[in-house]
Scaffold this motif. Structure first.
Motif, PDB file in Angstrom:
ATOM      1  N   ALA A 162       0.903  -1.183  -0.196  1.00 35.58           N
ATOM      2  CA  ALA A 162      -0.152  -0.039  -0.020  1.00 35.58           C
ATOM      3  C   ALA A 162       0.796   1.166  -0.131  1.00 35.58           C
ATOM      4  CB  ALA A 162      -0.958   0.082   1.348  1.00 35.58           C
ATOM      5  N   ASP A 163       0.379   2.376  -0.641  1.00 31.18           N
ATOM      6  CA  ASP A 163       0.994   3.601  -0.485  1.00 31.18           C
ATOM      7  C   ASP A 163       0.245   4.722  -0.006  1.00 31.18           C
ATOM      8  OD1 ASP A 163      -1.387   3.940  -2.151  1.00 31.18           O
ATOM      9  OD2 ASP A 163      -0.120   4.565  -3.923  1.00 31.18           O
ATOM     10  N   SER A 164      -0.726   4.083   0.993  1.00 30.01           N
ATOM     11  CA  SER A 164      -1.583   5.384   1.855  1.00 30.01           C
ATOM     12  C   SER A 164      -2.224   4.617   2.982  1.00 30.01           C
ATOM     13  CB  SER A 164      -2.572   5.973   0.939  1.00 30.01           C
ATOM     14  OG  SER A 164      -3.473   5.281   0.493  1.00 30.01           O
ATOM     15  N   ARG A 165      -2.610   5.530   3.923  1.00 28.78           N
ATOM     16  CA  ARG A 165      -3.422   5.089   5.000  1.00 28.78           C
ATOM     17  C   ARG A 165      -4.818   4.442   4.454  1.00 28.78           C
ATOM     18  NH1 ARG A 165      -2.679   9.064   9.948  1.00 28.78           N
ATOM     19  NH2 ARG A 165      -3.979   7.535  10.941  1.00 28.78           N
ATOM     20  N   ASP A 166      -5.304   5.347   3.545  1.00 25.73           N
ATOM     21  CA  ASP A 166      -6.652   5.050   3.213  1.00 25.73           C
ATOM     22  C   ASP A 166      -6.689   3.577   2.618  1.00 25.73           C
ATOM     23  OD1 ASP A 166      -7.678   7.305   4.091  1.00 25.73           O
ATOM     24  OD2 ASP A 166      -7.443   8.254   2.114  1.00 25.73           O
ATOM     25  N   ALA A 167      -5.765   3.127   1.740  1.00 26.76           N
ATOM     26  CA  ALA A 167      -5.666   2.095   1.022  1.00 26.76           C
ATOM     27  C   ALA A 167      -5.548   0.662   2.129  1.00 26.76           C
ATOM     28  CB  ALA A 167      -4.591   1.821   0.249  1.00 26.76           C
ATOM     29  N   VAL A 168      -4.830   1.001   3.109  1.00 26.97           N
ATOM     30  CA  VAL A 168      -4.747  -0.083   4.097  1.00 26.97           C
ATOM     31  C   VAL A 168      -6.240  -0.089   4.955  1.00 26.97           C
ATOM     32  CG1 VAL A 168      -3.843  -0.762   6.372  1.00 26.97           C
ATOM     33  CG2 VAL A 168      -2.220   0.109   4.449  1.00 26.97           C
ATOM     34  N   ALA A 169      -6.877   0.829   5.275  1.00 24.81           N
ATOM     35  CA  ALA A 169      -7.940   0.988   5.848  1.00 24.81           C
ATOM     36  C   ALA A 169      -9.038   0.442   5.140  1.00 24.81           C
ATOM     37  CB  ALA A 169      -8.368   2.452   6.390  1.00 24.81           C
ATOM     38  N   SER A 170      -8.978   0.559   3.781  1.00 22.71           N
ATOM     39  CA  SER A 170     -10.035   0.099   2.963  1.00 22.71           C
ATOM     40  C   SER A 170     -10.037  -1.441   2.978  1.00 22.71           C
ATOM     41  CB  SER A 170      -9.874   0.532   1.672  1.00 22.71           C
ATOM     42  OG  SER A 170     -10.855  -0.072   0.862  1.00 22.71           O
ATOM     43  N   VAL A 171      -8.747  -2.021   3.002  1.00 20.20           N
ATOM     44  CA  VAL A 171      -8.780  -3.521   3.082  1.00 20.20           C
ATOM     45  C   VAL A 171      -8.979  -3.961   4.537  1.00 20.20           C
ATOM     46  CG1 VAL A 171      -7.069  -5.453   2.976  1.00 20.20           C
ATOM     47  CG2 VAL A 171      -6.903  -3.780   1.534  1.00 20.20           C
ATOM     48  N   ALA A 172      -8.640  -3.280   5.356  1.00 18.70           N
ATOM     49  CA  ALA A 172      -8.910  -3.751   6.846  1.00 18.70           C
ATOM     50  C   ALA A 172     -10.662  -3.743   6.977  1.00 18.70           C
ATOM     51  CB  ALA A 172      -8.323  -2.959   7.865  1.00 18.70           C
ATOM     52  N   ARG A 173     -11.337  -2.757   6.676  1.00 19.54           N
ATOM     53  CA  ARG A 173     -12.681  -2.818   6.714  1.00 19.54           C
ATOM     54  C   ARG A 173     -13.321  -3.976   5.828  1.00 19.54           C
ATOM     55  NH1 ARG A 173     -11.867   2.894   5.311  1.00 19.54           N
ATOM     56  NH2 ARG A 173     -11.911   4.237   7.354  1.00 19.54           N
ATOM     57  N   ARG A 174     -13.072  -4.358   4.540  1.00 13.44           N
ATOM     58  CA  ARG A 174     -13.525  -5.458   3.802  1.00 13.44           C
ATOM     59  C   ARG A 174     -13.169  -6.848   4.408  1.00 13.44           C
ATOM     60  NH1 ARG A 174     -10.612  -5.350  -1.394  1.00 13.44           N
ATOM     61  NH2 ARG A 174     -12.230  -7.015  -2.136  1.00 13.44           N
ATOM     62  N   LEU A 175     -12.064  -6.977   5.134  1.00 14.29           N
ATOM     63  CA  LEU A 175     -11.741  -8.188   5.967  1.00 14.29           C
ATOM     64  C   LEU A 175     -12.521  -8.386   7.300  1.00 14.29           C
ATOM     65  CD1 LEU A 175      -7.814  -7.952   5.970  1.00 14.29           C
ATOM     66  CD2 LEU A 175      -9.387  -9.792   4.562  1.00 14.29           C
ATOM     67  N   ARG A 176     -12.601  -7.142   7.929  1.00 17.42           N
ATOM     68  CA  ARG A 176     -13.335  -7.073   9.377  1.00 17.42           C
ATOM     69  C   ARG A 176     -14.864  -7.412   8.963  1.00 17.42           C
ATOM     70  NH1 ARG A 176     -14.559  -1.105  10.696  1.00 17.42           N
ATOM     71  NH2 ARG A 176     -15.765  -1.499   9.011  1.00 17.42           N
ATOM     72  N   ASP A 177     -15.590  -7.073   7.876  1.00 19.50           N
ATOM     73  CA  ASP A 177     -16.863  -7.324   7.622  1.00 19.50           C
ATOM     74  C   ASP A 177     -17.170  -8.527   6.638  1.00 19.50           C
ATOM     75  OD1 ASP A 177     -17.527  -4.978   8.937  1.00 19.50           O
ATOM     76  OD2 ASP A 177     -17.491  -3.864   7.026  1.00 19.50           O
ATOM     77  N   ALA A 178     -16.031  -9.332   6.387  1.00 20.38           N
ATOM     78  CA  ALA A 178     -16.219 -10.575   5.368  1.00 20.38           C
ATOM     79  C   ALA A 178     -16.841 -11.711   5.968  1.00 20.38           C
ATOM     80  CB  ALA A 178     -14.735 -10.735   4.841  1.00 20.38           C
ATOM     81  N   ARG A 179     -16.639 -11.746   7.368  1.00 21.09           N
ATOM     82  CA  ARG A 179     -17.507 -13.131   7.948  1.00 21.09           C
ATOM     83  C   ARG A 179     -17.797 -12.483   9.264  1.00 21.09           C
ATOM     84  NH1 ARG A 179     -15.666 -17.924   5.459  1.00 21.09           N
ATOM     85  NH2 ARG A 179     -17.424 -18.586   6.655  1.00 21.09           N
ATOM     86  N   PRO A 180     -19.312 -12.172   9.289  1.00 24.98           N
ATOM     87  CA  PRO A 180     -19.765 -11.530  10.570  1.00 24.98           C
ATOM     88  C   PRO A 180     -19.813 -12.571  11.358  1.00 24.98           C
ATOM     89  CG  PRO A 180     -21.366 -11.658   8.561  1.00 24.98           C
ATOM     90  CD  PRO A 180     -19.764 -11.923   7.798  1.00 24.98           C
ATOM     91  N   THR A 181     -20.023 -13.702  11.104  1.00 25.91           N
ATOM     92  CA  THR A 181     -20.227 -14.769  12.294  1.00 25.91           C
ATOM     93  C   THR A 181     -18.926 -15.194  12.834  1.00 25.91           C
ATOM     94  OG1 THR A 181     -20.067 -16.537  10.971  1.00 25.91           O
ATOM     95  CG2 THR A 181     -22.250 -15.911  11.048  1.00 25.91           C
ATOM     96  N   MET A 182     -17.792 -15.019  12.431  1.00 22.44           N
ATOM     97  CA  MET A 182     -16.425 -14.981  12.868  1.00 22.44           C
ATOM     98  C   MET A 182     -15.903 -13.977  13.655  1.00 22.44           C
ATOM     99  SD  MET A 182     -14.862 -17.590  10.048  1.00 22.44           S
ATOM    100  CE  MET A 182     -15.867 -19.108   9.400  1.00 22.44           C
ATOM    101  N   ALA A 183     -15.908 -13.925  15.118  1.00 19.59           N
ATOM    102  CA  ALA A 183     -15.447 -12.938  15.887  1.00 19.59           C
ATOM    103  C   ALA A 183     -13.935 -12.633  15.901  1.00 19.59           C
ATOM    104  CB  ALA A 183     -15.918 -13.216  17.396  1.00 19.59           C
TER     105      ALA A 183
END
Length: 413
Positions: A162-183
């Motif tokens: 990544a070349d920016s904080r926004d790019a990393v945060a975007s991936v983090a959000r997608r991962l966080r929300d990818a499996r809502p049953t898996m805490a």
């Protein structure tokens, strides 16, 4: 144009890098995966990959599972051209026995490839087999401990590029929300972001540490469960579905003499693989149906029930594969203890439960609705405790961990 295989052998989020010795004809002294020429049909390059694993590092077919074969990669360097066939295997351990073609080996985070003098195209080859957000979202085979490690790997690799904080945060959000049953997915991603400054390099370093910590936590939770089984003398155990942590506990020394009753776990049948794995290890194992398991537990066929957990709710309930609730209720009625086994990171910061459906049960023409849930909630009442890397948590212990995890989500406020 010659074809070669490059094998990335993974264990606990790290991969094996090998430094080529003076015994090889090209790229002496450079770092690579386990590699060699394709001797037959390139379409059957997996055979060559397994041959190289056996010859170069002593890893036989039974010792490593194929995770992914990547698309072939054309590579050119100084007038030389060849096609790389990348493979990713999961190893059962980090024990290797190298031959003369390798001067040294190290288990490293794959991001180390970007900082070393390697054979040409090594990072590109790795990226063709590395996990992606889609890996996390679409996996229907593994438990949440395995999936959450993959989520951390995706975040680590994305941060390295990544070349920016926004790019990393975007991936983090997608991962966080990818499996809502898996805490564990949400908590582990949140921890990395909360404990870094969100800059790519900081996230990469923290993700690497989190991967190592998570692998140790899962192993420690399994060890605690195995110790509990041994100390209390449970000689007959029951389980269902495929929890990697429960499986590790059942395979551990303290539980080695206990017979195991395993439910098949519909619709995916994950319990079948668990039964096969235990049987190959010489264990006394019986496979049964999901519907029959509660009755068998009530009839005295189990001295204790071990459940995995995709999540532990803040109120103490456990989210696990469908079939867990009737087994837990039957066990409670028969006075059989029921333990959920998982790392602390599976404790949610709240009581949110989002179900998943396995698909249609009926494809006829009648107007019939269907419900085919994959997960369900086992309330706290029939549970004897949640076994984690820090011991057995009661309701108060779960509540305290939940408060810690709720605070981690503040990174995205």
């Amino acid at each position: 144009m010659p074809h070669v295989v490059t094998v990335f052998l993974r264990h606990g989020g790290r991969v094996l890098l090998a430094r080529r010795s003076e015994a090889v004809g090209t790229y002496q002294g450079r770092w690579a995966g386990v590699s060699g020429y394709v001797e037959g049909d390139p379409a059957d390059a997996e055979r060559d990959a397994r041959r190289e694993l056996a010859e170069e590092v002593g890893v036989r077919e039974a010792d490593a599972d194929l995770v992914r074969a990547g698309a072939p990669l054309p590579v050119s360097d100084g007038g030389r051209e060849w096609t790389v066939h990348p493979f990713l295997f999961d190893a059962g351990s980090r024990d290797v026995d190298t031959n003369e073609e390798l001067a040294a080996v190290e288990w490293v985070h794959p991001t180390a490839i970007r900082k070393r003098e390697t054979v040409p195209g090594l990072w590109a080859a790795y990226r063709r087999v590395a996990p992606a957000v889609e890996t996390v979202a679409g996996d229907e085979t593994h438990g949440s401990a395995w999936v959450s490690l993959r989520a951390l790997e995706v975040l680590r690799d994305a941060a390295a590029e990544a070349d920016s904080r926004d790019a990393v945060a975007s991936v983090a959000r997608r991962l966080r929300d990818a499996r809502p049953t898996m805490a564990a997915v949400e908590n582990r991603v949140n921890r990395v972001m909360a404990e870094s400054d969100s800059e790519p390099e900081s996230v990469r370093r923290r993700a690497e540490a989190a991967i190592d910590d998570a692998a140790e936590a899962d192993d420690a939770a399994a060890a605690c469960a195995a110790e509990l089984v041994g100390e209390r003398g449970y000689d007959r155990l029951a389980t269902l579905s495929r929890s990697g942590t429960v499986l590790a506990a059942l395979e551990a020394t303290e539980a080695a003499d206990a017979a195991v009753l395993v439910a098949e776990s519909r619709p995916g049948g994950e319990g079948v693989g668990v039964a096969e794995r235990l049987a190959r290890d010489g264990r006394d194992v019986t496979l049964t149906t999901d519907a029959a398991l509660p009755g068998l537990v009530m009839a005295g066929e189990a001295a204790a029930v071990l459940l995995g957990a995709d999540a532990v709710l803040a109120s103490g309930g456990v989210v696990n594969k469908v079939g867990s609730l009737p087994v837990a209720l039957a066990a409670a009625r028969a006075g059989v203890p029921v333990f959920a086994v998982c790392a602390r990171d599976k404790v949610r910061g709240d009581d949110r439960f989002v179900g998943e459906n396995a698909g249609e049960l009926y494809d006829g023409e009648a107007a019939i609705g269907t419900e085919n849930p994959i997960f369900e909630v086992v309330p706290a009442d029939p549970l004897s405790g949640v076994v984690t890397e820090s011991g057995v948590l009661d309701a108060d212990g779960v509540e305290a961990v939940a408060a810690e995890h709720a605070a981690l989500a503040a990174w995205d406020d």
